[in-house]
Design a protein around this motif. Structure first.
Motif, PDB file in Angstrom:
ATOM      1  N   LYS A  87     -14.725 -43.734  62.895  1.00  0.00           N
ATOM      2  CA  LYS A  87     -15.750 -44.651  63.403  1.00  0.00           C
ATOM      3  C   LYS A  87     -16.592 -43.984  64.486  1.00  0.00           C
ATOM      4  O   LYS A  87     -17.823 -44.087  64.467  1.00  0.00           O
ATOM      5  N   MET A  88     -15.924 -43.289  65.414  1.00  0.00           N
ATOM      6  CA  MET A  88     -16.653 -42.661  66.509  1.00  0.00           C
ATOM      7  C   MET A  88     -17.454 -41.440  66.036  1.00  0.00           C
ATOM      8  O   MET A  88     -18.591 -41.234  66.458  1.00  0.00           O
ATOM      9  N   TYR A  89     -16.851 -40.633  65.167  1.00  0.00           N
ATOM     10  CA  TYR A  89     -17.475 -39.362  64.791  1.00  0.00           C
ATOM     11  C   TYR A  89     -18.545 -39.527  63.717  1.00  0.00           C
ATOM     12  O   TYR A  89     -19.595 -38.893  63.779  1.00  0.00           O
ATOM     13  N   VAL A  90     -18.303 -40.386  62.742  1.00  0.00           N
ATOM     14  CA  VAL A  90     -19.248 -40.506  61.626  1.00  0.00           C
ATOM     15  C   VAL A  90     -20.161 -41.720  61.797  1.00  0.00           C
ATOM     16  O   VAL A  90     -21.383 -41.585  61.779  1.00  0.00           O
ATOM     17  N   LEU A  91     -19.572 -42.904  61.962  1.00  0.00           N
ATOM     18  CA  LEU A  91     -20.386 -44.109  61.983  1.00  0.00           C
ATOM     19  C   LEU A  91     -21.237 -44.235  63.241  1.00  0.00           C
ATOM     20  O   LEU A  91     -22.351 -44.760  63.185  1.00  0.00           O
ATOM     21  N   LYS A  92     -20.725 -43.783  64.366  1.00  0.00           N
ATOM     22  CA  LYS A  92     -21.501 -43.839  65.603  1.00  0.00           C
ATOM     23  C   LYS A  92     -22.168 -42.500  65.919  1.00  0.00           C
ATOM     24  O   LYS A  92     -22.640 -42.290  67.032  1.00  0.00           O
TER      25      LYS A  92
ATOM     26  N   ALA B 175     -18.950 -31.450  72.149  1.00  0.00           N
ATOM     27  CA  ALA B 175     -18.677 -32.516  73.114  1.00  0.00           C
ATOM     28  C   ALA B 175     -18.384 -33.839  72.398  1.00  0.00           C
ATOM     29  O   ALA B 175     -17.501 -34.597  72.806  1.00  0.00           O
ATOM     30  N   GLY B 176     -19.103 -34.119  71.331  1.00  0.00           N
ATOM     31  CA  GLY B 176     -18.848 -35.327  70.548  1.00  0.00           C
ATOM     32  C   GLY B 176     -17.507 -35.273  69.852  1.00  0.00           C
ATOM     33  O   GLY B 176     -16.797 -36.282  69.770  1.00  0.00           O
ATOM     34  N   LEU B 177     -17.134 -34.106  69.363  1.00  0.00           N
ATOM     35  CA  LEU B 177     -15.834 -33.930  68.720  1.00  0.00           C
ATOM     36  C   LEU B 177     -14.704 -34.167  69.716  1.00  0.00           C
ATOM     37  O   LEU B 177     -13.723 -34.858  69.416  1.00  0.00           O
ATOM     38  N   ILE B 178     -14.858 -33.631  70.912  1.00  0.00           N
ATOM     39  CA  ILE B 178     -13.836 -33.802  71.946  1.00  0.00           C
ATOM     40  C   ILE B 178     -13.752 -35.270  72.376  1.00  0.00           C
ATOM     41  O   ILE B 178     -12.662 -35.825  72.532  1.00  0.00           O
TER      42      ILE B 178
END
Length: 72
Positions: free
Chosen positions: A26-31, A39-42
């Motif tokens: 949800k955080m990595y793909v949908l948002k 930074a987004g991956l972490i």
């Protein structure tokens, strides 16, 4: 796969793991966390880890509640 627990209720094996994977997805793909790069991956990894620790703590508390003496 459903497995009966000690109380005779049924629980889903891997429920906590699936919630953690969905939180990361949800955080990595949908948002669109992938747009932030590393930074987004972490950040998504930390969010998924927080979800795991939250449900693990809840399981620990519920197990200790079952073994606690009845104070009433």
């Amino acid at each position: 796969m459903f497995v009966p627990n000690l109380n005779g209720n049924f629980t889903l094996i891997g429920m906590r793991v699936s919630i953690v994977v969905f939180t990361f997805f949800k955080m990595y793909v949908l948002k669109a966390g992938f747009l932030d790069g590393v930074a987004g991956l972490i950040a998504c990894g930390f969010s998924a880890f927080h979800t795991f620790t939250k449900y693990d703590r809840l399981r620990t508390l519920s197990e200790s509640w079952k073994t606690a003496p009845n104070l009433l």
